[in-house]
Design a protein around this motif. Structure first.
Motif, short mmCIF file in Angstrom:
data_model
loop_
_atom_site.label_atom_id
_atom_site.label_comp_id
_atom_site.label_asym_id
_atom_site.label_seq_id
_atom_site.Cartn_x
_atom_site.Cartn_y
_atom_site.Cartn_z
N MET A 197 -8.06 0.11 6.92
CA MET A 197 -8.13 1.56 6.91
C MET A 197 -8.51 2.10 8.29
N ASP A 204 0.82 -1.21 0.00
CA ASP A 204 0.00 0.00 0.00
C ASP A 204 0.85 1.26 0.00
N CYS A 217 -5.08 -0.14 0.18
CA CYS A 217 -5.23 0.77 1.31
C CYS A 217 -4.49 2.08 1.06
#
Length: 755
Positions: free
Chosen positions: A237, A156, A488
């Motif tokens: 998240m 991410d 993410c």
């Protein structure tokens, strides 16, 4: 059947990745080894005589105290004492042949283990691999074996640490049991692990300390030229932005850090969050009390309400219910964006009566809002625009009797629509509701969609890929992320979007987006049948495909809503090429030492010389000129038309314009006015309508200042070279047609003639 298909795919893949131990290959390997052996044999019997005059210590010894096995020991100066890791590395060198023989015997007797080891290389992916096998079609073959799981797409967040010239690096010493670059990997990993705690699911720190073009003669001084690279996969998240953890000391500032996270945010103008836009107006049923039919509910349709609008609208001081004329301290747009809502209610049973009632109902709604709440409104037969709280809301009406369910002879269901407007509203309502739910599950979904939409528009694909199609493509990344986890971060999600566009097998596969996971086997079979119908003529003519991109959902199992007519085969081919190029550039920007902002901007700059003709517009006549990322300029091709800007339209209102009553000023507002969109529509409906199979228009609907044109081959016959088909003549007429809005028209390439 599925098992047979999987076996076939595995066998074909094994053919590609298994070495072919043919006599020719064996001879090539033996010849290479012989050359190396000959080179070693050419060393003089006294190479010790030369070494002993050097700064290193050299002495003879024997292997395992066996006099028949002499060895030459070379001691680099100041070398530390032997350690378990060092001894292990020596043993590895000594027993290469023995280890190779053991592995050979083991794998020769176990075919399945040999094939599995060939296929399963990146081991930390075992859990995701099992998940793919369990949840994906064909046992996850595509996800496991055909999808590249590289650093940029997997993690991410990527972080680069430039340690070049840092005295701390070589100070720890070279030729240690743990080399300095490995020590720094451990140090950085420890710091990040302490700071991120359980926010991070996986942290990978790697320092490629030798370049591919490295020359060993330069010594260890060049081993810090590459940046230390960190990849972080977030757990969720919800945990990612928690700020109460106690991490390492913030005084650790000796490293030059490049964090790949917000480099593309320059392309977005951040406005008011979607659900805050219509908090009051969603309660419209409570506001309307003096009408014969009750409004049962209001459904937001605009992308701004589902967090996927590239430019969420900002409140305008004139779009208010009532009050005094506001004082203006700065320039304000004279155009105002529209927010669409759908109302539903209780209706009569007759279809004709329904349509008449809708018109009367809209007018009554406007009157009620004005009389009861002082709201300004304008109404047409199809909708009513209401000014409220700084925004303009467009209210449309949909009713439950707008469609009726029929049964086909084969027993399947079919909807019959009263009107195309009812059908459009129903589909948009279903789409908006589903995307809203998805946004609630994945907060990062909206930001990824916004960047993806900006990319599509920046490369002039606005007429090829509608907003809803982009939203579904990004939704697929979150709903079916395997062999990855759901993204993410914005940049990782955007990279996967580009790769989905460029790598998906659009010709032979439908993309099914099951947002609520409620598609039954019957639904999937219906989607498959619908897809096969679009590919019936493919074998005869590859261009004979009715839908180049097949996007299916629970509310649209026949791809009718968003991709039935565009992109076509040629448009999709261009879209795929641009996505592949952008994905490759983005991958390079994430991994190597690249901090140049211009290279990041190139992801959203489209080269105008890829088109046959370019129309440049007057920027100060765009409704929102502040949204223009990169002004377009051209200094090549043939300049065939130009003109001055009109003074009729001004995109901004100055403080001096705020004179008169509030109602008079509201009339100066241009609701949903977009001269670019209207101009393109007029061009296609008038000048280019005769040559719709020749001319193709490309533009940026989000506020571009260039319209580009490509054209197909022109006939070289006399009747085909009449004035009307001469592209230069057509371009000149474009300049005349857009007088006051068109700045310049360029012809970049001569038409390709066809006998």
């Amino acid at each position: 059947m599925e098992s047979d298909s999987m076996d076939l795919k595995v066998r074909e893949l094994l053919k590609e990745v298994t070495l072919d131990y043919s006599p020719a290959l064996s001879k090539h390997v033996n010849d290479t080894v012989s050359v190396i052996k000959d080179a070693i044999n050419q060393i003089p019997d006294d190479l010790k005589k030369y070494l002993k005059f050097s700064s290193v210590k050299v002495e003879w010894s024997t292997l395992q105290n066996e006099a028949r096995k002499p060895v030459l020991l070379v001691y680099p100066g100041g070398i530390p004492q032997a350690t378990p890791k060092y001894n292990s590395s020596i043993l590895e060198d000594m027993f290469l042949e023995d280890t190779s023989e053991l592995i050979k015997k083991t794998f020769l007797g176990w075919k399945e283990l040999r094939e599995a080891s060939i296929l399963l290389k990146l081991q930390d992916e075992a859990a995701l691999t099992l998940k793919c096998i369990e949840k994906c079609r064909d046992g996850g073959f595509e996800e496991i074996f055909m999808t590249e799981v590289d650093f940029a797409a997997k993690y991410d967040y990527c972080i680069r640490l430039d340690l070049k010239g840092k005295s701390e690096v070589p100070a720890s010493g070279f030729c240690l049991d743990d080399e300095c670059w490995r020590l720094y990997e451990q140090k950085v990993h420890s710091l990040l692990n302490q700071g991120l705690n359980n926010r991070a699911k996986l942290i990978r720190v790697t320092w490629r300390n030798t370049l591919s073009d490295c020359s060993i003669e330069n010594g260890f001084s060049i081993l810090d030229r590459e940046s230390l690279l960190v990849g972080v996969s977030m757990r969720s998240m919800e945990n990612a932005f928690r700020v109460v953890d106690i991490g390492p000391s913030a005084e650790n500032k000796e490293e030059n850090i490049v964090h790949i996270v917000d480099q593309l945010d320059f392309s977005l103008l951040h406005g008011v969050r979607g659900n805050e836009l219509a908090t009051d107006f969603i309660k419209v049923p409570e506001y309307i009390q003096d009408i014969p039919l009750k409004v049962s509910s209001v459904q937001p349709l605009d992308p701004a309400f589902r967090f996927t609008s590239v430019f969420p609208p900002e409140p305008h001081p004139l779009a208010i219910d009532k009050g005094d004329v506001p004082r203006l301290q700065k320039l304000m747009p004279s155009c105002i964006q529209l927010l669409e809502l759908e109302g539903s209610g209780n209706w009569p049973m007759d279809d004709i009566a329904i349509e008449k009632t809708k018109t009367a109902f809209l007018l009554k709604i406007g009157e009620s809002l004005q009389n009861s709440w002082g709201m300004t409104y304008t109404a047409t037969e199809d909708d009513v625009d209401v000014f409220m709280s700084g925004y303009v809301f467009r209210l449309k009406i949909w009713h439950e009797r707008g469609l009726s369910l029929l049964k086909r002879e084969d027993g399947s269901d079919q909807f019959k629509w009263v009107s195309s407007i009812d059908k459009e509203l129903f589909v948009r309502s279903q789409h908006s509701s589903m995307i809203n739910g998805l946004q609630g599950r994945y907060p990062l979904y909206g930001p990824v969609v916004r960047i993806a939409k900006r990319w599509v528009a920046s490369h002039l694909f606005s007429s090829c890929l509608v907003e809803e199609a982009v939203e579904l493509l990004v939704a697929h990344l979150f709903l079916q992320p395997l062999p990855f986890n759901a993204p993410c971060s914005r940049i990782t999600g955007f990279l996967r979007f580009l790769r989905l566009l460029s790598e998906y097998d659009w010709t032979f596969s439908a993309l099914v987006v099951d947002i609520n996971e409620d598609l039954s086997p019957k639904d999937e079979k219906e989607i498959s049948n619908n897809f096969m119908l679009t590919r019936k003529g493919y074998e005869e003519n590859k261009q004979n495909v009715s839908a180049a991109m097949f996007l299916a959902t629970a509310y649209d199992k026949a791809f009718e809503a968003w991709t039935r007519f565009s992109p076509n085969v040629l448009e999709l081919k261009r879209l795929v090429a641009y996505a592949r190029s952008s994905a490759n550039l983005l991958n390079k920007l994430i991994l190597p030492d690249q901090v140049d902002s211009y290279k990041w901007e190139c992801l959203l700059r489209t080269p105008l010389n890829n088109y046959d003709a370019v129309i440049l517009l007057h920027r100060d006549k765009l409704p929102y000129p502040q949204r223009l990322l990169f002004p377009s300029e051209l200094n090549q091709g043939k300049h065939v038309a130009w003109g001055n800007a009109s003074k009729v339209f001004q995109p901004f209102m100055s403080p001096g314009d705020f004179k008169g009553s509030l109602e008079e000023l509201k009339n100066k507002l241009l609701v949903n006015f977009d001269p670019l969109r209207f101009f393109v529509g007029d061009l296609e409906a008038s000048i280019f309508i005769e040559f719709s199979n020749i001319f193709k228009v490309w533009y940026d609907s989000l506020e571009g200042d260039a319209i580009c044109i490509t054209w197909d081959r022109f006939s070289s016959k006399k009747r085909g070279r009449e004035e009307g088909e001469d592209p230069v003549v057509v371009l000149k007429s474009v300049g005349q047609y857009g007088k006051g809005f068109v700045r310049s028209v360029y012809s970049l390439k001569s038409p390709r003639l066809m006998n």
